[in-house]
Write a protein that holds these residues in place. Structure first.
Motif, PDB file in Angstrom:
ATOM      1  N   GLU A 232       0.770  -1.064  -0.123  1.00  0.00           N
ATOM      2  CA  GLU A 232      -0.104   0.022  -0.186  1.00  0.00           C
ATOM      3  C   GLU A 232       0.886   1.148  -0.064  1.00  0.00           C
ATOM      4  O   GLU A 232       0.996   2.072   0.955  1.00  0.00           O
ATOM      5  CB  GLU A 232      -0.947  -0.064   1.155  1.00  0.00           C
ATOM      6  CG  GLU A 232      -1.922  -1.455   1.524  1.00  0.00           C
ATOM      7  CD  GLU A 232      -3.141  -0.836   0.076  1.00  0.00           C
ATOM      8  OE1 GLU A 232      -3.134   0.162  -0.197  1.00  0.00           O
ATOM      9  OE2 GLU A 232      -3.652  -2.386   0.006  1.00  0.00           O
ATOM     10  N   TYR A 233       1.671   1.491  -1.146  1.00  0.00           N
ATOM     11  CA  TYR A 233       2.683   2.228  -1.037  1.00  0.00           C
ATOM     12  C   TYR A 233       2.011   3.868  -1.087  1.00  0.00           C
ATOM     13  O   TYR A 233       2.802   4.852  -0.477  1.00  0.00           O
ATOM     14  CB  TYR A 233       3.649   2.297  -2.282  1.00  0.00           C
ATOM     15  CG  TYR A 233       4.132   0.683  -2.375  1.00  0.00           C
ATOM     16  CD1 TYR A 233       4.990   0.372  -1.299  1.00  0.00           C
ATOM     17  CD2 TYR A 233       3.900   0.101  -3.569  1.00  0.00           C
ATOM     18  CE1 TYR A 233       5.464  -0.779  -1.575  1.00  0.00           C
ATOM     19  CE2 TYR A 233       4.504  -1.392  -3.603  1.00  0.00           C
ATOM     20  CZ  TYR A 233       5.144  -1.641  -2.420  1.00  0.00           C
ATOM     21  OH  TYR A 233       5.600  -2.913  -2.632  1.00  0.00           O
ATOM     22  N   LYS A 252      13.292   9.422   9.750  1.00  0.00           N
ATOM     23  CA  LYS A 252      12.698   8.129   9.617  1.00  0.00           C
ATOM     24  C   LYS A 252      11.458   8.321   8.586  1.00  0.00           C
ATOM     25  O   LYS A 252      11.280   7.469   7.800  1.00  0.00           O
ATOM     26  CB  LYS A 252      11.987   7.449  10.918  1.00  0.00           C
ATOM     27  CG  LYS A 252      13.222   6.904  11.859  1.00  0.00           C
ATOM     28  CD  LYS A 252      12.711   6.310  13.082  1.00  0.00           C
ATOM     29  CE  LYS A 252      13.927   5.857  13.736  1.00  0.00           C
ATOM     30  NZ  LYS A 252      13.333   5.067  15.084  1.00  0.00           N
ATOM     31  N   ALA A 253      10.828   9.333   8.597  1.00  0.00           N
ATOM     32  CA  ALA A 253       9.685   9.627   7.839  1.00  0.00           C
ATOM     33  C   ALA A 253      10.176   9.840   6.382  1.00  0.00           C
ATOM     34  O   ALA A 253       9.620   9.333   5.501  1.00  0.00           O
ATOM     35  CB  ALA A 253       8.866  10.755   8.128  1.00  0.00           C
ATOM     36  N   PHE A 254      11.258  10.707   6.249  1.00  0.00           N
ATOM     37  CA  PHE A 254      11.791  10.746   5.107  1.00  0.00           C
ATOM     38  C   PHE A 254      12.326   9.588   4.378  1.00  0.00           C
ATOM     39  O   PHE A 254      12.358   9.108   3.234  1.00  0.00           O
ATOM     40  CB  PHE A 254      13.063  11.768   5.077  1.00  0.00           C
ATOM     41  CG  PHE A 254      12.585  13.168   4.965  1.00  0.00           C
ATOM     42  CD1 PHE A 254      12.138  13.849   3.687  1.00  0.00           C
ATOM     43  CD2 PHE A 254      12.640  14.094   6.139  1.00  0.00           C
ATOM     44  CE1 PHE A 254      11.765  15.247   3.642  1.00  0.00           C
ATOM     45  CE2 PHE A 254      12.255  15.490   5.818  1.00  0.00           C
ATOM     46  CZ  PHE A 254      11.855  15.809   4.716  1.00  0.00           C
ATOM     47  N   PHE A 255      12.793   8.637   5.103  1.00  0.00           N
ATOM     48  CA  PHE A 255      13.525   7.315   4.619  1.00  0.00           C
ATOM     49  C   PHE A 255      12.287   6.561   4.314  1.00  0.00           C
ATOM     50  O   PHE A 255      12.499   5.721   3.214  1.00  0.00           O
ATOM     51  CB  PHE A 255      14.154   6.444   5.892  1.00  0.00           C
ATOM     52  CG  PHE A 255      14.921   5.329   5.231  1.00  0.00           C
ATOM     53  CD1 PHE A 255      16.007   5.366   4.606  1.00  0.00           C
ATOM     54  CD2 PHE A 255      14.397   4.166   5.912  1.00  0.00           C
ATOM     55  CE1 PHE A 255      16.690   4.147   4.253  1.00  0.00           C
ATOM     56  CE2 PHE A 255      14.984   3.012   5.508  1.00  0.00           C
ATOM     57  CZ  PHE A 255      16.011   2.939   4.746  1.00  0.00           C
ATOM     58  N   ALA A 260       8.781   4.127  -0.492  1.00  0.00           N
ATOM     59  CA  ALA A 260       7.736   4.005  -1.007  1.00  0.00           C
ATOM     60  C   ALA A 260       7.499   4.811  -2.383  1.00  0.00           C
ATOM     61  O   ALA A 260       7.166   4.154  -3.281  1.00  0.00           O
ATOM     62  CB  ALA A 260       6.626   4.623  -0.116  1.00  0.00           C
ATOM     63  N   HIS A 261       8.271   5.950  -2.342  1.00  0.00           N
ATOM     64  CA  HIS A 261       8.473   6.515  -4.018  1.00  0.00           C
ATOM     65  C   HIS A 261       9.070   5.544  -4.743  1.00  0.00           C
ATOM     66  O   HIS A 261       8.752   5.462  -5.921  1.00  0.00           O
ATOM     67  CB  HIS A 261       9.259   7.845  -3.569  1.00  0.00           C
ATOM     68  CG  HIS A 261       8.252   9.130  -3.415  1.00  0.00           C
ATOM     69  ND1 HIS A 261       7.073   9.112  -3.906  1.00  0.00           N
ATOM     70  CD2 HIS A 261       8.514   9.926  -2.349  1.00  0.00           C
ATOM     71  CE1 HIS A 261       6.774  10.319  -3.314  1.00  0.00           C
ATOM     72  NE2 HIS A 261       7.351  10.771  -2.354  1.00  0.00           N
ATOM     73  N   ASN A 266       8.904   6.646  -8.501  1.00  0.00           N
ATOM     74  CA  ASN A 266       8.918   8.001  -8.461  1.00  0.00           C
ATOM     75  C   ASN A 266      10.375   8.262  -8.201  1.00  0.00           C
ATOM     76  O   ASN A 266      10.907   8.657  -7.146  1.00  0.00           O
ATOM     77  CB  ASN A 266       7.866   8.663  -7.208  1.00  0.00           C
ATOM     78  CG  ASN A 266       6.704   8.454  -7.636  1.00  0.00           C
ATOM     79  OD1 ASN A 266       6.106   8.254  -8.974  1.00  0.00           O
ATOM     80  ND2 ASN A 266       5.566   8.532  -6.563  1.00  0.00           N
ATOM     81  N   GLU A 267      11.342   8.183  -9.199  1.00  0.00           N
ATOM     82  CA  GLU A 267      12.738   8.258  -9.100  1.00  0.00           C
ATOM     83  C   GLU A 267      13.048   9.603  -8.404  1.00  0.00           C
ATOM     84  O   GLU A 267      13.959   9.704  -7.526  1.00  0.00           O
ATOM     85  CB  GLU A 267      13.416   8.016 -10.430  1.00  0.00           C
ATOM     86  CG  GLU A 267      15.000   8.071 -10.305  1.00  0.00           C
ATOM     87  CD  GLU A 267      15.445   7.747 -11.595  1.00  0.00           C
ATOM     88  OE1 GLU A 267      16.672   7.604 -11.497  1.00  0.00           O
ATOM     89  OE2 GLU A 267      14.875   7.999 -12.806  1.00  0.00           O
ATOM     90  N   ALA A 268      12.665  10.679  -8.804  1.00  0.00           N
ATOM     91  CA  ALA A 268      13.240  11.879  -8.581  1.00  0.00           C
ATOM     92  C   ALA A 268      12.735  12.362  -6.908  1.00  0.00           C
ATOM     93  O   ALA A 268      13.640  12.748  -6.020  1.00  0.00           O
ATOM     94  CB  ALA A 268      12.574  13.075  -9.504  1.00  0.00           C
ATOM     95  N   GLU A 269      11.739  11.967  -6.740  1.00  0.00           N
ATOM     96  CA  GLU A 269      11.203  11.956  -5.163  1.00  0.00           C
ATOM     97  C   GLU A 269      11.942  11.340  -4.315  1.00  0.00           C
ATOM     98  O   GLU A 269      12.451  11.456  -3.147  1.00  0.00           O
ATOM     99  CB  GLU A 269       9.502  11.880  -5.136  1.00  0.00           C
ATOM    100  CG  GLU A 269       8.831  12.855  -5.886  1.00  0.00           C
ATOM    101  CD  GLU A 269       8.516  12.523  -7.339  1.00  0.00           C
ATOM    102  OE1 GLU A 269       9.286  11.531  -7.853  1.00  0.00           O
ATOM    103  OE2 GLU A 269       7.511  13.172  -7.978  1.00  0.00           O
TER     104      GLU A 269
END
Length: 314
Positions: A232-233, A252-255, A260-261, A266-269
């Motif tokens: 459920e990305y 941790k949220a960024f990681f 998920a990206h 979503n390569e750039a993100e």
């Protein structure tokens, strides 16, 4: 038919603080006896704790007059039914598998109604505008001792909710390690709801609120790890983004969002999030390098698939 007033002398207090389970049907006092709610149709009986300040306190009085297995009909005047639309909304949300109070996030129930002019159900809106006497048909199914009862978290008070949060968190962690991701998700979600219900009563950004926010974010990230396991990305991206918007220093949220990206190409993100991880914690260099290698491999595979697909089209 018996009104509740006629049965009032039968009401006793031996059930105080004991959970009761019952079916209910609510009807208008019109010629058609229009049904507003019916727990049997929904398939889920109601549970409340007698003496625990349930909003419909008249129901505590009525239920206390019943024997187990008894069905009785009661007529109640508007002095007792004015709050029913708000209670009904919460009960309908429970039956729909939703949090009964998350629609009250920013204000109390009455203020929320005036702010948005609707409870979300036309019949309840009408009943709120013009309170009416109601018939309640109650069927008492069960009375439990408190020690026998595993209470639903929505029925707990704030102190009880905070006590159950670490229990739910621990259960979620255990289920996650066992690979039971769907069940772990439910435990984490329930813990988050408990925290948010208490947090709404604190002043935003003050110390008590921030402590609860930290607890909620920790469990939300566990929840997102389950979402990643169940593919459920996009939902994981949504929740981690919410945390990042409020707390832009949460590594941790960024990681997790970066992972998920990467899963949805979503390569750039993904690269941007992993770069932010390194800014916040240079010690994550090896881990990020590994994730970037996986991302590169996934993008190469996708590019090759796209080439093959388009080659067949021309």
């Amino acid at each position: 038919m018996e009104t509740w007033q006629k049965r009032e002398h039968l009401c006793i207090s031996v059930w105080n603080k004991e959970p009761v389970t019952f079916h209910f049907r609510t009807q208008l006092c019109d010629d058609e006896r229009t049904v507003i709610d019916d727990s049997k149709v929904v398939g889920t009986p109601m549970e409340i704790v007698i003496g625990n300040m349930f909003k419909m306190d008249i129901w505590e009085t009525l239920l206390s007059s019943l024997r187990i297995g008894e069905v009785a009909e009661f007529w109640c005047d508007i002095i007792h039914t004015g709050i029913y639309p708000l209670v009904s909304k919460s009960m309908r949300r429970i039956a729909e598998g939703k949090d009964p109070v998350d629609w009250q996030i920013h204000t109390c129930g009455m203020a929320n109604m005036f702010a948005y002019h609707s409870l979300g159900y036309d019949d309840l809106d009408e009943l709120m505008k013009e309170p009416k006497p109601l018939y309640f048909v109650l069927e008492l199914l069960k009375v439990q001792q408190p020690s026998e009862y595993n209470r639903e978290t929505w029925a707990m008070n704030d102190e009880e909710r905070l006590k159950v949060v670490p229990v739910l968190h621990g259960q979620g962690n255990k289920l996650y390690k066992q690979g039971n991701y769907d069940e772990a998700t439910q435990k984490y979600k329930e813990a988050i709801i408990c925290i948010k219900n208490v947090q709404t009563k604190e002043k935003a950004w003050e110390v008590p609120w921030l402590k609860l926010e930290k607890m909620a974010n920790t469990i939300t990230l566990n929840y997102c790890q389950c979402l990643m396991r169940t593919e459920e990305y996009y939902e994981a991206i949504e929740h981690t983004t919410d945390i990042i918007n409020q707390h832009p220093g949460d590594m941790k949220a960024f990681f997790l969002r970066g992972k998920a990206h990467a899963e949805v190409w979503n390569e750039a993100e993904a690269r941007q999030d992993f770069s932010r991880v390194l800014d916040l914690d240079p010690g994550m260099k090896k881990v990020v390098k590994r994730e970037l290698a996986v991302l590169n491999m996934r993008m190469e595979e996708k590019n090759q698939e796209d080439k093959n697909k388009y080659r067949g089209m021309f």
